[in-house]
Design a protein around this motif. Structure first.
Motif, PDB file in Angstrom:
ATOM      1  N   ASP A 136      -9.814   0.954  -4.563  1.00 52.72           N
ATOM      2  CA  ASP A 136      -9.319   1.950  -3.470  1.00 52.72           C
ATOM      3  C   ASP A 136      -9.186   3.245  -4.334  1.00 52.72           C
ATOM      4  O   ASP A 136      -9.277   4.500  -3.652  1.00 52.72           O
ATOM      5  CB  ASP A 136      -8.088   1.347  -2.703  1.00 52.72           C
ATOM      6  N   TYR A 137      -9.087   3.289  -5.528  1.00 50.48           N
ATOM      7  CA  TYR A 137      -8.638   4.430  -6.271  1.00 50.48           C
ATOM      8  C   TYR A 137      -9.901   5.438  -6.500  1.00 50.48           C
ATOM      9  O   TYR A 137      -9.887   6.287  -6.908  1.00 50.48           O
ATOM     10  CB  TYR A 137      -7.832   4.361  -7.467  1.00 50.48           C
ATOM     11  N   ARG A 138     -11.086   4.555  -6.547  1.00 53.97           N
ATOM     12  CA  ARG A 138     -12.202   5.204  -6.973  1.00 53.97           C
ATOM     13  C   ARG A 138     -12.609   6.617  -6.433  1.00 53.97           C
ATOM     14  O   ARG A 138     -12.950   7.507  -6.887  1.00 53.97           O
ATOM     15  CB  ARG A 138     -13.474   4.202  -6.838  1.00 53.97           C
ATOM     16  N   LYS A 139     -12.649   6.680  -5.183  1.00 51.09           N
ATOM     17  CA  LYS A 139     -13.048   7.646  -4.330  1.00 51.09           C
ATOM     18  C   LYS A 139     -12.331   8.915  -4.565  1.00 51.09           C
ATOM     19  O   LYS A 139     -12.940  10.007  -4.676  1.00 51.09           O
ATOM     20  CB  LYS A 139     -13.073   7.299  -2.732  1.00 51.09           C
ATOM     21  N   ARG A 140     -11.062   8.735  -4.537  1.00 47.91           N
ATOM     22  CA  ARG A 140     -10.207  10.104  -4.992  1.00 47.91           C
ATOM     23  C   ARG A 140     -10.162  10.509  -6.271  1.00 47.91           C
ATOM     24  O   ARG A 140     -10.366  11.512  -6.773  1.00 47.91           O
ATOM     25  CB  ARG A 140      -8.628   9.722  -4.706  1.00 47.91           C
TER      26      ARG A 140
ATOM     27  N   SER B  69       0.762  -1.244   0.085  1.00 50.00           N
ATOM     28  CA  SER B  69       0.017   0.124   0.084  1.00 50.00           C
ATOM     29  C   SER B  69       0.659   1.134   0.035  1.00 50.00           C
ATOM     30  O   SER B  69       2.178   1.200   0.298  1.00 50.00           O
ATOM     31  CB  SER B  69      -0.816   0.157   1.294  1.00 50.00           C
ATOM     32  N   VAL B  70       0.084   2.464  -0.349  1.00 42.81           N
ATOM     33  CA  VAL B  70       0.903   3.458  -0.377  1.00 42.81           C
ATOM     34  C   VAL B  70      -0.018   4.749   0.346  1.00 42.81           C
ATOM     35  O   VAL B  70      -1.130   4.664  -0.076  1.00 42.81           O
ATOM     36  CB  VAL B  70       1.340   4.050  -1.834  1.00 42.81           C
ATOM     37  N   ILE B  71       0.674   5.743   0.795  1.00 43.74           N
ATOM     38  CA  ILE B  71      -0.197   6.769   1.524  1.00 43.74           C
ATOM     39  C   ILE B  71       0.254   8.103   0.663  1.00 43.74           C
ATOM     40  O   ILE B  71       1.091   8.576   0.351  1.00 43.74           O
ATOM     41  CB  ILE B  71       0.509   6.853   2.980  1.00 43.74           C
ATOM     42  N   ILE B  72      -1.246   8.524   0.048  1.00 45.79           N
ATOM     43  CA  ILE B  72      -1.140   9.843  -0.657  1.00 45.79           C
ATOM     44  C   ILE B  72      -2.083  10.852  -0.014  1.00 45.79           C
ATOM     45  O   ILE B  72      -3.294  10.695   0.262  1.00 45.79           O
ATOM     46  CB  ILE B  72      -1.832   9.175  -2.264  1.00 45.79           C
TER      47      ILE B  72
ATOM     48  N   ILE C 262      -1.773  -0.858  -3.735  1.00 46.60           N
ATOM     49  CA  ILE C 262      -0.898  -0.672  -4.643  1.00 46.60           C
ATOM     50  C   ILE C 262      -0.902  -2.103  -5.551  1.00 46.60           C
ATOM     51  O   ILE C 262      -0.119  -2.263  -6.527  1.00 46.60           O
ATOM     52  CB  ILE C 262       0.340  -0.219  -4.723  1.00 46.60           C
ATOM     53  N   GLU C 263      -1.573  -3.250  -4.996  1.00 50.69           N
ATOM     54  CA  GLU C 263      -1.570  -4.453  -5.357  1.00 50.69           C
ATOM     55  C   GLU C 263      -2.753  -4.669  -6.385  1.00 50.69           C
ATOM     56  O   GLU C 263      -3.912  -4.109  -5.895  1.00 50.69           O
ATOM     57  CB  GLU C 263      -1.470  -5.650  -4.496  1.00 50.69           C
TER      58      GLU C 263
ATOM     59  N   SER D 167       1.133   7.658  -9.586  1.00 53.89           N
ATOM     60  CA  SER D 167       1.294   6.289 -10.405  1.00 53.89           C
ATOM     61  C   SER D 167       1.932   6.461 -11.995  1.00 53.89           C
ATOM     62  O   SER D 167       1.977   5.514 -12.736  1.00 53.89           O
ATOM     63  CB  SER D 167       0.077   5.541 -10.331  1.00 53.89           C
ATOM     64  N   LEU D 168       2.595   7.551 -12.304  1.00 50.56           N
ATOM     65  CA  LEU D 168       2.987   7.817 -13.520  1.00 50.56           C
ATOM     66  C   LEU D 168       4.129   6.888 -13.800  1.00 50.56           C
ATOM     67  O   LEU D 168       4.278   6.346 -15.130  1.00 50.56           O
ATOM     68  CB  LEU D 168       3.441   9.242 -13.635  1.00 50.56           C
ATOM     69  N   GLU D 169       5.112   6.519 -12.874  1.00 51.76           N
ATOM     70  CA  GLU D 169       6.173   5.523 -13.075  1.00 51.76           C
ATOM     71  C   GLU D 169       5.907   4.279 -12.780  1.00 51.76           C
ATOM     72  O   GLU D 169       6.885   3.484 -12.468  1.00 51.76           O
ATOM     73  CB  GLU D 169       7.236   6.244 -12.353  1.00 51.76           C
TER      74      GLU D 169
END
Length: 208
Positions: A171-175, A63-66, A73-74, A135-137
């Motif tokens: 998990d990316y949906r909300k942001r 996981s990553v904290i943004i 991130i899996e 997540s560009l890279e």
């Protein structure tokens, strides 16, 4: 006369004692200097080895904290070869594929996105969804886009990538939803009408 030889003997013994004390002091100083030089040479070698052993722990991050929020991130489907999404804007339509393996690049219609979109604003629109999730890279992005102009194509790519990111991790949906990258922009230029100037503007009234 008997006092003279005593004075001479005393005078001869004094310099001998001074010489002995000077030699002893010199030897002690030399020993101390040798110890001072030898000690720091041996210590760094040991500290480097121990530091190398301590500073190489293997950490597998899932996981990553943004901005204070934690995101996975899996991928949800680990057997998937890629994650896809389709986006549209005006008359442009784009299909984006995100690969987790391979060289991390962003290809649009066979070209690098910086060559395809030559202005900075269009480049930022195309990679907006990836920049939002930092997540560009992390992915190899392959996009095919057709129809419309460059502005419509850039926004269609942004929507396609946002949908592909949700396919990768829910998990990316909300942001992404909060940023407005998941909303299909249905605005289009209104057609022109006969007898009017442009879409709705009537000709200017002239009394004479």
């Amino acid at each position: 006369m008997p006092t003279k030889p005593k004075e001479t003997a005393a005078k001869k013994k004094v310099p001998a004692k001074k010489e002995e004390t000077v030699k002893k002091v010199a030897k002690k100083e030399a020993v101390v200097e040798e110890k001072k030089i030898a000690v720091p040479v041996a210590e760094p070698k040991v500290s480097e080895k121990t530091a190398a052993k301590i500073e190489i722990p293997e950490i597998s991050a899932t996981s990553v904290i943004i901005d204070g929020e934690e995101f996975a991130i899996e991928p949800t489907d680990k057997n998937a070869k890629y994650f896809s999404g389709v986006g549209r804007r005006k008359t442009a339509s784009a299909r984006a594929l995100l690969f987790t393996r391979g060289i991390k690049e962003f290809i649009v219609n066979g070209k690098d996105y910086k060559q395809y979109f030559q202005t900075f604003d269009l480049q930022q629109k195309a990679i907006g969804s990836l920049n939002k999730m930092k997540s560009l890279e992390r992915f190899r992005v392959m996009v095919k886009v057709q129809g419309g102009g460059l502005t419509g194509q850039a926004e269609a790519i942004r929507l396609a990538i946002a949908r592909a990111l949700i396919d990768f991790s829910i998990d990316y949906r909300k942001r992404l939803k909060k940023a407005g990258f998941l909303t299909r922009d249905s605005r289009r230029k209104e057609r022109k009408k006969p007898g009017l100037k442009g879409a709705r503007r009537a000709p200017q009234f002239s009394k004479r």
